[in-house]
Design a protein around this motif. Structure first.
Motif, mmCIF file in Angstrom:
data_model
loop_
_atom_site.group_PDB
_atom_site.id
_atom_site.type_symbol
_atom_site.label_atom_id
_atom_site.label_comp_id
_atom_site.label_asym_id
_atom_site.label_seq_id
_atom_site.Cartn_x
_atom_site.Cartn_y
_atom_site.Cartn_z
ATOM 1 N N ARG A 31 0.847 -1.190 0.000
ATOM 2 C CA ARG A 31 0.000 0.000 0.000
ATOM 3 C C ARG A 31 0.883 1.241 0.000
ATOM 4 N NH1 ARG A 31 -3.124 -3.492 3.552
ATOM 5 N NH2 ARG A 31 -5.067 -3.975 2.496
ATOM 6 N N TRP A 32 0.280 2.370 -0.360
ATOM 7 C CA TRP A 32 1.006 3.635 -0.495
ATOM 8 C C TRP A 32 0.926 4.471 0.772
ATOM 9 C CZ3 TRP A 32 4.023 4.734 -4.598
ATOM 10 C CH2 TRP A 32 3.873 3.930 -5.740
ATOM 11 N N SER A 33 1.981 5.236 0.998
ATOM 12 C CA SER A 33 2.069 6.142 2.142
ATOM 13 C C SER A 33 3.071 7.234 1.812
ATOM 14 C CB SER A 33 2.560 5.359 3.369
ATOM 15 O OG SER A 33 2.844 6.219 4.443
ATOM 16 N N VAL A 34 2.986 8.345 2.541
ATOM 17 C CA VAL A 34 4.076 9.313 2.469
ATOM 18 C C VAL A 34 5.240 8.720 3.260
ATOM 19 C CG1 VAL A 34 2.594 11.341 2.150
ATOM 20 C CG2 VAL A 34 3.219 10.632 4.469
ATOM 21 N N PRO A 35 6.478 9.118 2.968
ATOM 22 C CA PRO A 35 7.618 8.603 3.733
ATOM 23 C C PRO A 35 7.412 8.899 5.224
ATOM 24 C CG PRO A 35 8.383 9.804 1.805
ATOM 25 C CD PRO A 35 6.900 10.050 1.915
ATOM 26 N N ALA A 77 -1.440 0.384 22.107
ATOM 27 C CA ALA A 77 -0.492 1.442 21.720
ATOM 28 C C ALA A 77 -1.182 2.790 21.570
ATOM 29 C CB ALA A 77 0.207 1.072 20.426
ATOM 30 N N GLN A 78 -0.495 3.824 22.011
ATOM 31 C CA GLN A 78 -0.881 5.213 21.754
ATOM 32 C C GLN A 78 0.072 5.706 20.672
ATOM 33 O OE1 GLN A 78 -3.382 7.317 22.862
ATOM 34 N NE2 GLN A 78 -2.544 8.685 21.325
ATOM 35 N N ILE A 79 -0.454 6.035 19.501
ATOM 36 C CA ILE A 79 0.364 6.393 18.337
ATOM 37 C C ILE A 79 0.200 7.883 18.034
ATOM 38 C CG2 ILE A 79 0.697 5.992 15.861
ATOM 39 C CD1 ILE A 79 -0.498 3.136 16.448
ATOM 40 N N THR A 80 1.341 8.558 17.853
ATOM 41 C CA THR A 80 1.345 9.969 17.484
ATOM 42 C C THR A 80 2.278 10.145 16.288
ATOM 43 O OG1 THR A 80 1.020 10.597 19.790
ATOM 44 C CG2 THR A 80 1.750 12.326 18.286
ATOM 45 N N VAL A 81 1.753 10.728 15.214
ATOM 46 C CA VAL A 81 2.548 10.972 14.011
ATOM 47 C C VAL A 81 2.501 12.465 13.699
ATOM 48 C CG1 VAL A 81 2.921 10.406 11.583
ATOM 49 C CG2 VAL A 81 1.930 8.694 13.117
ATOM 50 N N HIS A 82 3.664 13.069 13.571
ATOM 51 C CA HIS A 82 3.793 14.488 13.240
ATOM 52 C C HIS A 82 4.070 14.611 11.740
ATOM 53 C CE1 HIS A 82 4.139 15.828 17.485
ATOM 54 N NE2 HIS A 82 4.454 14.537 17.624
ATOM 55 N N TYR A 83 3.221 15.344 11.039
ATOM 56 C CA TYR A 83 3.353 15.537 9.595
ATOM 57 C C TYR A 83 4.053 16.863 9.338
ATOM 58 C CZ TYR A 83 0.285 11.590 8.841
ATOM 59 O OH TYR A 83 -0.249 10.323 8.814
ATOM 60 N N PHE A 84 5.147 16.792 8.567
ATOM 61 C CA PHE A 84 5.945 17.974 8.274
ATOM 62 C C PHE A 84 5.927 18.275 6.786
ATOM 63 C CE2 PHE A 84 7.794 16.349 12.196
ATOM 64 C CZ PHE A 84 7.935 17.508 12.948
ATOM 65 N N LEU A 116 -5.757 5.375 -4.853
ATOM 66 C CA LEU A 116 -4.717 4.459 -4.380
ATOM 67 C C LEU A 116 -5.136 3.717 -3.124
ATOM 68 C CD1 LEU A 116 -1.370 6.483 -4.636
ATOM 69 C CD2 LEU A 116 -2.180 4.681 -6.142
ATOM 70 N N GLU A 117 -4.625 2.491 -2.975
ATOM 71 C CA GLU A 117 -4.748 1.755 -1.721
ATOM 72 C C GLU A 117 -3.717 2.355 -0.777
ATOM 73 O OE1 GLU A 117 -6.394 -1.057 -0.449
ATOM 74 O OE2 GLU A 117 -7.801 -0.885 -2.115
ATOM 75 N N LEU A 118 -4.182 2.969 0.311
ATOM 76 C CA LEU A 118 -3.279 3.635 1.246
ATOM 77 C C LEU A 118 -3.057 2.797 2.499
ATOM 78 C CD1 LEU A 118 -4.581 7.323 1.138
ATOM 79 C CD2 LEU A 118 -2.754 6.272 -0.209
ATOM 80 N N SER A 119 -1.846 2.877 3.030
ATOM 81 C CA SER A 119 -1.544 2.235 4.309
ATOM 82 C C SER A 119 -2.368 2.866 5.421
ATOM 83 C CB SER A 119 -0.056 2.373 4.644
ATOM 84 O OG SER A 119 0.731 1.750 3.667
ATOM 85 N N PHE A 120 -2.603 4.172 5.296
ATOM 86 C CA PHE A 120 -3.347 4.926 6.303
ATOM 87 C C PHE A 120 -4.448 5.705 5.589
ATOM 88 C CE2 PHE A 120 1.135 4.496 7.442
ATOM 89 C CZ PHE A 120 1.008 3.690 8.573
ATOM 90 N N PRO A 121 -5.602 5.073 5.345
ATOM 91 C CA PRO A 121 -6.671 5.718 4.564
ATOM 92 C C PRO A 121 -7.125 7.058 5.134
ATOM 93 C CG PRO A 121 -7.140 3.388 4.899
ATOM 94 C CD PRO A 121 -5.943 3.710 5.737
ATOM 95 N N GLU A 122 -6.965 7.245 6.436
ATOM 96 C CA GLU A 122 -7.369 8.509 7.057
ATOM 97 C C GLU A 122 -6.502 9.678 6.603
ATOM 98 O OE1 GLU A 122 -4.378 6.599 9.870
ATOM 99 O OE2 GLU A 122 -6.034 5.876 8.638
ATOM 100 N N ASP A 123 -5.375 9.398 5.947
ATOM 101 C CA ASP A 123 -4.493 10.456 5.451
ATOM 102 C C ASP A 123 -4.947 11.024 4.099
ATOM 103 O OD1 ASP A 123 -2.975 10.017 7.698
ATOM 104 O OD2 ASP A 123 -1.241 9.203 6.635
ATOM 105 N N ARG A 124 -5.832 10.312 3.409
ATOM 106 C CA ARG A 124 -6.205 10.714 2.043
ATOM 107 C C ARG A 124 -6.743 12.150 1.988
ATOM 108 N NH1 ARG A 124 -7.047 7.107 -1.818
ATOM 109 N NH2 ARG A 124 -7.783 5.564 -0.318
#
Length: 137
Positions: A31-35, A77-84, A116-124
């Motif tokens: 699946r696709w994702s941003v780096p 797990a508590q997951i936090t991702v910072h988008y730059f 696209l099939e995304l690894s994280f669909p919530e990012d679309r």
């Protein structure tokens, strides 16, 4: 509860295309994702972002600004991702991925991102919003 923190790079070229990677383990669908990836001990979130882009794409980037933060829970797990927001300042397309999870790197148009099939669909939606807000050259 396990806490995971990482960074993701939003890199848009002059043609309103987003830098993305096709990822996955050998056993799972790709699946696709941003780096993106997890922060190492002693590393800042910005350093994590720059390292992940280099490992996954071969490009050297500079951080422009933090765009948004995604927080979610998954099992224990508590997951936090910072988008730059990033810009390429060097390097060339070449995988350095130590985990062997990246299979392709591509510049993706807004139209392609919609399907696209995304690894994280919530990012679309947030990523499409970024692409659509950019002016064409």
């Amino acid at each position: 509860m396990f806490v995971w923190e990482g960074s993701a790079a939003v890199c848009v070229n002059d043609h309103r295309q987003l830098l993305m990677v096709l990822q996955g383990t050998p056993e799972e669908p790709k699946r696709w994702s941003v780096p993106s990836g997890g922060k190492k001990p002693g590393e800042t979130l910005q350093e994590c972002c720059v390292r992940e882009v280099w490992e996954e794409t071969g490009f050297v980037v500079r951080i422009r600004r933090e765009m948004w933060v995604k927080r979610m829970k998954s099992n224990d797990a508590q997951i936090t991702v910072h988008y730059f927001e990033t810009e390429i300042i060097g390097g060339h397309l070449r995988l350095h991925d130590p985990d062997g999870l990246i299979h392709e790197v591509a510049w993706i148009s807004p139209e392609a991102l919609e399907h696209l099939e995304l690894s994280f669909p919530e990012d679309r939606d947030p990523l499409l919003s970024v692409l659509r807000s950019r002016r064409s050259p």
